[in-house]
Design a protein around this motif. Structure first.
Motif, PDB file in Angstrom:
ATOM      1  N   GLY A  18       5.987  13.022   2.107  1.00  0.00           N
ATOM      2  CA  GLY A  18       6.189  14.517   1.867  1.00  0.00           C
ATOM      3  C   GLY A  18       6.801  15.454   2.947  1.00  0.00           C
ATOM      4  N   ASP A  19       6.569  16.424   3.356  1.00  0.00           N
ATOM      5  CA  ASP A  19       7.276  17.146   4.122  1.00  0.00           C
ATOM      6  C   ASP A  19       6.722  16.736   5.742  1.00  0.00           C
ATOM      7  N   GLU A  20       5.331  16.572   5.669  1.00  0.00           N
ATOM      8  CA  GLU A  20       4.525  16.068   6.718  1.00  0.00           C
ATOM      9  C   GLU A  20       4.132  14.665   6.761  1.00  0.00           C
ATOM     10  N   PRO A  21       4.629  14.027   7.262  1.00  0.00           N
ATOM     11  CA  PRO A  21       4.329  12.419   7.015  1.00  0.00           C
ATOM     12  C   PRO A  21       2.943  12.322   7.910  1.00  0.00           C
ATOM     13  N   ASP A  22       2.091  11.416   7.420  1.00  0.00           N
ATOM     14  CA  ASP A  22       1.038  11.003   7.973  1.00  0.00           C
ATOM     15  C   ASP A  22       1.124  10.280   9.337  1.00  0.00           C
ATOM     16  N   LYS A  23       0.856  10.925  10.598  1.00  0.00           N
ATOM     17  CA  LYS A  23       1.319  10.448  11.911  1.00  0.00           C
ATOM     18  C   LYS A  23       0.524   9.084  12.327  1.00  0.00           C
ATOM     19  N   GLU A  24      -0.677   8.936  11.789  1.00  0.00           N
ATOM     20  CA  GLU A  24      -1.483   7.944  12.270  1.00  0.00           C
ATOM     21  C   GLU A  24      -0.773   6.543  11.511  1.00  0.00           C
ATOM     22  N   ILE A  25      -0.396   6.689  10.355  1.00  0.00           N
ATOM     23  CA  ILE A  25       0.071   5.617   9.713  1.00  0.00           C
ATOM     24  C   ILE A  25       1.217   4.999  10.270  1.00  0.00           C
TER      25      ILE A  25
ATOM     26  N   ASP B 180     -10.307  -7.185   8.492  1.00  0.00           N
ATOM     27  CA  ASP B 180      -9.617  -6.475   7.704  1.00  0.00           C
ATOM     28  C   ASP B 180      -8.640  -5.821   8.258  1.00  0.00           C
ATOM     29  N   PRO B 181      -7.182  -5.987   8.199  1.00  0.00           N
ATOM     30  CA  PRO B 181      -6.261  -5.414   8.708  1.00  0.00           C
ATOM     31  C   PRO B 181      -6.133  -3.700   8.343  1.00  0.00           C
ATOM     32  N   GLN B 182      -6.930  -3.474   7.399  1.00  0.00           N
ATOM     33  CA  GLN B 182      -6.553  -2.131   7.146  1.00  0.00           C
ATOM     34  C   GLN B 182      -7.664  -1.208   7.959  1.00  0.00           C
ATOM     35  N   MET B 183      -8.665  -1.815   8.275  1.00  0.00           N
ATOM     36  CA  MET B 183      -9.628  -1.109   9.285  1.00  0.00           C
ATOM     37  C   MET B 183      -9.236  -1.338  10.752  1.00  0.00           C
ATOM     38  N   GLU B 184      -8.595  -2.334  11.081  1.00  0.00           N
ATOM     39  CA  GLU B 184      -7.874  -2.458  12.342  1.00  0.00           C
ATOM     40  C   GLU B 184      -6.328  -1.737  12.413  1.00  0.00           C
ATOM     41  N   GLY B 185      -5.918  -1.243  11.398  1.00  0.00           N
ATOM     42  CA  GLY B 185      -4.804  -0.455  11.254  1.00  0.00           C
ATOM     43  C   GLY B 185      -3.665  -1.565  11.622  1.00  0.00           C
ATOM     44  N   ILE B 186      -3.326  -2.743  11.135  1.00  0.00           N
ATOM     45  CA  ILE B 186      -2.462  -3.396  11.398  1.00  0.00           C
ATOM     46  C   ILE B 186      -1.578  -3.344  10.151  1.00  0.00           C
ATOM     47  N   PHE B 187      -0.520  -3.027  10.283  1.00  0.00           N
ATOM     48  CA  PHE B 187       0.587  -2.647   8.856  1.00  0.00           C
ATOM     49  C   PHE B 187       1.900  -3.027   9.321  1.00  0.00           C
ATOM     50  N   ASP B 188       2.434  -4.090   8.370  1.00  0.00           N
ATOM     51  CA  ASP B 188       4.049  -4.455   8.646  1.00  0.00           C
ATOM     52  C   ASP B 188       4.727  -3.560   7.545  1.00  0.00           C
ATOM     53  N   ASN B 189       6.041  -3.412   7.845  1.00  0.00           N
ATOM     54  CA  ASN B 189       7.031  -2.933   6.923  1.00  0.00           C
ATOM     55  C   ASN B 189       7.230  -3.675   5.843  1.00  0.00           C
ATOM     56  N   TYR B 190       7.271  -2.827   4.496  1.00  0.00           N
ATOM     57  CA  TYR B 190       7.326  -3.412   3.174  1.00  0.00           C
ATOM     58  C   TYR B 190       8.821  -3.852   3.073  1.00  0.00           C
ATOM     59  N   SER B 191       9.906  -3.302   3.551  1.00  0.00           N
ATOM     60  CA  SER B 191      11.211  -3.703   3.495  1.00  0.00           C
ATOM     61  C   SER B 191      11.648  -4.924   4.327  1.00  0.00           C
TER      62      SER B 191
ATOM     63  N   THR C  21       0.648  -1.190   0.054  1.00  0.00           N
ATOM     64  CA  THR C  21       0.153  -0.037   0.165  1.00  0.00           C
ATOM     65  C   THR C  21       0.853   1.390  -0.074  1.00  0.00           C
ATOM     66  N   PRO C  22       0.920   2.115  -0.892  1.00  0.00           N
ATOM     67  CA  PRO C  22       1.887   3.197  -1.073  1.00  0.00           C
ATOM     68  C   PRO C  22       1.123   4.357   0.031  1.00  0.00           C
ATOM     69  N   VAL C  23       2.223   4.952   0.736  1.00  0.00           N
ATOM     70  CA  VAL C  23       1.965   5.985   1.737  1.00  0.00           C
ATOM     71  C   VAL C  23       2.622   7.185   1.013  1.00  0.00           C
TER      72      VAL C  23
ATOM     73  N   GLU D 135      11.024   5.841   4.752  1.00  0.00           N
ATOM     74  CA  GLU D 135      11.834   5.679   3.632  1.00  0.00           C
ATOM     75  C   GLU D 135      11.386   4.805   2.494  1.00  0.00           C
ATOM     76  N   ASP D 136      10.465   3.727   2.877  1.00  0.00           N
ATOM     77  CA  ASP D 136       9.754   3.048   1.824  1.00  0.00           C
ATOM     78  C   ASP D 136       8.913   3.541   1.042  1.00  0.00           C
ATOM     79  N   GLU D 137       8.139   4.560   1.820  1.00  0.00           N
ATOM     80  CA  GLU D 137       6.671   5.307   1.511  1.00  0.00           C
ATOM     81  C   GLU D 137       5.996   3.933   1.031  1.00  0.00           C
ATOM     82  N   ALA D 138       5.624   3.041   1.678  1.00  0.00           N
ATOM     83  CA  ALA D 138       4.918   1.914   1.425  1.00  0.00           C
ATOM     84  C   ALA D 138       4.640   1.018   2.610  1.00  0.00           C
ATOM     85  N   VAL D 139       3.523   0.412   2.891  1.00  0.00           N
ATOM     86  CA  VAL D 139       3.280  -0.695   3.907  1.00  0.00           C
ATOM     87  C   VAL D 139       2.616  -1.777   3.477  1.00  0.00           C
TER      88      VAL D 139
END
Length: 461
Positions: free
Chosen positions: A69-76, A417-428, A64-66, A332-336
């Motif tokens: 920018g200058d102000e990262p999405d703190k919630e993600i 649904d992990p997206q609704m629960e906010g469960i994300f792993d690192n892409y790298s 999932t691309p994230v 750095e990955d700009e993805a999760v």
């Protein structure tokens, strides 16, 4: 070899060490089934290689691309950090540390520059409880002022960061001095100290210049030594002085408080000085700590870990390091990648339904073994939650067959649904696990061939 892979995983991506070990173990277990039936390891390894390449391609589509920018999405960032920390600590403490690690990384982040996690000082104190761990937007030094007359707490402080020797150094030449009366001796002692005293006087002059007519205080933090006579002069002038600060802390101080580190006192100006709203000393048994807080625009900070014993502190320290790396990786990955086992089940379905059909001959069995080995992650999650692994895998694969991307709810055992629960792993982290797991498993499976080749080479021709 497996342990070395886990170490390499930790060095490169900072997380996923346990996943690497269990994934390699499961690849070996799945391979054993086929080898016991007479299949040659080389054929399996060829299948692993095809499956690895296909899984990495699938990961590119699945992530999932994230946009940072200058102000990262703190919630993600918080979701990724929370997912990492909850696998290492109990829930309440993991949630508290989530805010700490995200704020720490955002504090040191500078646009267009790589994130240097060394600018987050991790300091520990055997004191109170683990929930008292906090983020200090400033610096905590592991020593205090060395003079009894110096203040233990000061507000509105100018900070001079210096790397200047303020102690008498013996000459490198062995020379003898002869004196015939007390006056000559006194003159000689004064001459010896004159150089050091001149440096101290320059610092005192700067203090008088910036602090006259106001209630501001002056703090000197020096990388080199300060001898007792110099400390005495500084104490009389109302200056707080700390000596022998670590080199790394000197870099952090400049980033936290502002100003610049000086290597000479010849051209001291008010522009060299940093600023801190509060500097105070905390004594814990025989240990002394100096807190530099309430700084204006910090680009360095300290995570102060507290715990009742060494085991708790070590556990929190490891978790905090992994949490910091997870947040850094996301920026750095700009993805999760969706967590809770969702990626592994989806990748297995892709390998069995699409990739396997394109593979010729017995290498298909290697692809199948690789696909089944991926399920070790949701199986382990189910086991650790006290659930039945077979029921969980059937429920997850059934949902994926219907086209729903789901992970495991550890509380209920139902797909969610992990997206609704906010469960994300690192892409790298995922990419590194998929890259390194099959390589080590292949080496272990082919070890007989390597030994056989070595024996053949030793035979006389």
């Amino acid at each position: 070899m497996i342990a070395r892979t886990a170490v390499a995983q930790d060095d490169i991506s900072g997380d996923g060490t346990t996943s690497t070990v269990i994934f390699i173990g499961e690849l070996m277990k799945q391979s054993e089934r086929y080898i016991d039936e007479g299949m040659h390891p080389r054929v399996l390894v060829d299948g692993f290689e095809i499956a690895k390449r296909a899984t990495l391609q699938f990961l590119e589509k699945f992530k999932t691309p994230v946009v940072m920018g200058d102000e990262p999405d703190k919630e993600i960032l918080k979701m990724v950090a929370r997912t990492t920390l909850r696998t290492k600590l109990y829930e309440a403490l993991a949630d508290q540390l989530t805010d700490i690690v995200v704020n720490a990384v955002l504090c040191i982040r500078k646009p267009e520059e790589a994130i240097d996690l060394f600018m987050v000082e991790i300091m520990h104190m055997r004191h109170k409880f683990d929930v008292d761990t906090r983020l200090v937007e400033g610096l905590v030094l592991d020593h205090g002022p060395r003079h009894p007359d110096m203040k233990r707490r000061a507000e509105n402080c100018y900070i001079l960061t210096s790397n200047v020797s303020l102690e008498y150094e013996k000459s490198e030449v062995n020379a003898g001095f002869f004196y015939s009366n007390a006056e000559q001796r006194e003159a000689m002692v004064a001459a010896e100290r004159r150089q050091v005293d001149e440096r101290v006087k320059r610092i005192i002059e700067l203090k008088n210049k910036v602090c006259s007519g106001n209630d501001n205080n002056f703090v000197v933090i020096n990388q080199k030594g300060i001898d007792p006579p110099s400390l005495d002069l500084l104490a009389r002038a109302g200056i707080i002085a700390l000596r022998r600060a670590k080199k790394r802390n000197m870099e952090r101080l400049v980033l936290a408080c502002g100003g610049e580190a000086v290597n000479s006192v010849d051209e001291l100006t008010p522009d060299c000085l940093g600023w801190a709203g509060l500097v105070y000393e905390h004594v814990l048994g025989e240990e002394m700590y100096t807190f530099v807080e309430n700084v204006k625009n910090p680009h360095s900070c300290t995570i102060l870990i507290k715990g009742p014993n060494d085991h708790t502190i070590a556990q929190i320290k490891d978790a905090v390091r992994d949490g910091l790396r997870a947040v850094k990786n996301t920026i750095e990955d700009e993805a999760v990648v969706l967590g809770a086992g969702a990626f592994e089940v989806a990748a297995r379905q892709y390998l069995l339904n699409e990739v396997k059909k394109t593979v010729q001959g017995r290498a298909q069995l290697g692809v199948e073994a690789f696909a089944d080995a991926l399920l070790v992650v949701p199986k382990t999650l189910a086991e650790n939650s006290g659930l039945d692994t077979q029921d969980v895998i059937i429920a997850l694969t059934g949902e994926h067959d219907r086209g729903n991307i789901v992970g495991l709810n550890q509380h209920t055992g139902e797909p969610n649904d992990p997206q609704m629960e906010g469960i994300f792993d690192n892409y790298s982290v995922k990419r590194q696990i998929i890259n390194s797991g099959p390589v080590i498993a292949s080496q272990l499976l082919l070890v007989d061939e390597v030994i056989r080749a070595g024996r053949n080479m030793r035979k006389p021709t």
